[in-house]
Design an enzyme around this catalytic site. Sequence first.
Site, PDB file in Angstrom:
ATOM      1  CB  THR A  14      35.561  39.644  43.020  1.00 22.99           C
ATOM      2  OG1 THR A  14      35.328  40.709  43.932  1.00 22.99           O
ATOM      3  CG2 THR A  14      36.503  40.113  41.939  1.00 22.99           C
ATOM      4  CG  ASP A  64      29.772  42.716  47.336  1.00 21.39           C
ATOM      5  OD1 ASP A  64      30.478  43.443  46.624  1.00 21.39           O
ATOM      6  OD2 ASP A  64      30.093  42.348  48.496  1.00 21.39           O
ATOM      7  CG  ASP A  97      34.513  41.728  50.737  1.00 25.37           C
ATOM      8  OD1 ASP A  97      35.744  41.679  50.548  1.00 25.37           O
ATOM      9  OD2 ASP A  97      33.781  42.584  50.211  1.00 25.37           O
ATOM     10  CB  THR A 282      42.914  36.771  71.336  1.00 24.38           C
ATOM     11  OG1 THR A 282      43.905  37.790  71.166  1.00 24.38           O
ATOM     12  CG2 THR A 282      43.147  35.691  70.291  1.00 24.38           C
ATOM     13  CB  CYS A 284      46.446  38.436  68.892  1.00 17.22           C
ATOM     14  SG  CYS A 284      46.924  39.549  70.203  1.00 17.22           S
TER      15      CYS A 284
HETATM   16  N1  ASP Z   1      33.035  42.488  47.538  1.00 19.83           N
HETATM   17  C1  ASP Z   1      33.405  41.222  46.936  1.00 19.83           C
HETATM   18  C2  ASP Z   1      32.587  40.134  47.606  1.00 19.83           C
HETATM   19  O1  ASP Z   1      32.898  39.727  48.688  1.00 19.83           O
HETATM   20  C3  ASP Z   1      34.862  40.989  47.104  1.00 19.83           C
HETATM   21  C4  ASP Z   1      35.379  39.715  46.481  1.00 19.83           C
HETATM   22  O2  ASP Z   1      34.687  38.795  46.116  1.00 19.83           O
HETATM   23  O3  ASP Z   1      36.635  39.594  46.396  1.00 19.83           O
HETATM   24  O4  ASP Z   1      31.615  39.688  47.050  1.00 19.83           O
END
Ligand code: ASP
Length: 346
Positions: A14, A64, A97, A282, A284
């Site tokens: 992003t 991305d 991500d 886990t 959690c």
């Molecule tokens: N979809 C984007 C990525 O991981 C999300 C981000 O960078 O915040 O490239």
Amino acid sequence: MAVSRVLILYTGGTIGMVPVDPDDPDGTRRPGSKDDVLRYVPGIGLRDGIEWELLSDASLPPIDSSGITPVEWLKIAGIIRREYQAWDGFVILHGTDTMAYTASALSFLFENLGKPVVLTGSQTPLFHERTDGRLNLIHSLRIAGHRATGLPPLPEVVICFGKRVVRGNRARKMSATDSDAFDSPNLRPLGAIETDVFLDRSLLLPVPAASFHTHSAMSNGVVDITIVPGLPPSTLEILLAGPAIQGAILRTFGQGNFPPNPELLAVISRAADRGTILLNVTQCPRGAVNMNQYEAGRILADRGVVSAGDMTPEAAYTKLSWLLATFPSTARNLVSRNLRGELSPP
Ligand code: ASP
């Protein structure tokens, strides 16, 4: 004034994205070019004495980060190895991500890392007036440019994002939208971003005496399986019995507990007998596996399942993938040993 040289590697995410429709800055985004990043960060860090260069390597076009694979991790590691001597530290611009996966993978691929490797990105792109990317980059540069800023020469892979600096192989993306997107639920953050960047020296890994090198292989024979109530044994069998499967992450309940279903347990035994390394992680977000606490955990230990302790799923997955390709005969023992600060003592 002391000067520090920092290489910024742009891999996408992003932070460097641009709108598909230039008239709709909040609409769908796609990865921008190196020039799209450079346009919004002229002169940052220079007043602090940080000289930086932005690299977008031809072998690694901006993506991305949901498209990242071990192939890209090996390429990033190779670029850092190639550039290692020329710079005081490194900043990697990366999508959020899968940033915790990449940070974990790099921590294992780097042997005797003696310089900061700081991953950062943003929730809102640099082009946008509400961007969080500019400050994230400035703070990351301050860490990587330690010679100029006087911060400790942090010899590890970290994520610097929002208000925190966290160990890369302890990090988890905790929010899809919050600008404090990352935390390390099983380890105190290594640092805090307040009026400046503060690092807690007592938590940092020691600077290694031996020379830096990188590993060059990762297996893609690891499957990551979330155990759910009522999981059909035939589904687990399909996931574990693939010919390429060498290892599996079992995301179990609580302290490492598993349904006491004989058919499911028979699937586990068959996989263990085939030599598959089964790692108990886990579900959690906080806490550790202890297969001695309940019979529902003991049934896995009795079948040769290995405890991941308090490792994150991202660290467990990348560590097992790296070990299977790099130290296949000792992978089973090494996976439960703390190698890069990814695991607390029991
Ligand atoms: N979809 C984007 C990525 O991981 C999300 C981000 O960078 O915040 O490239």
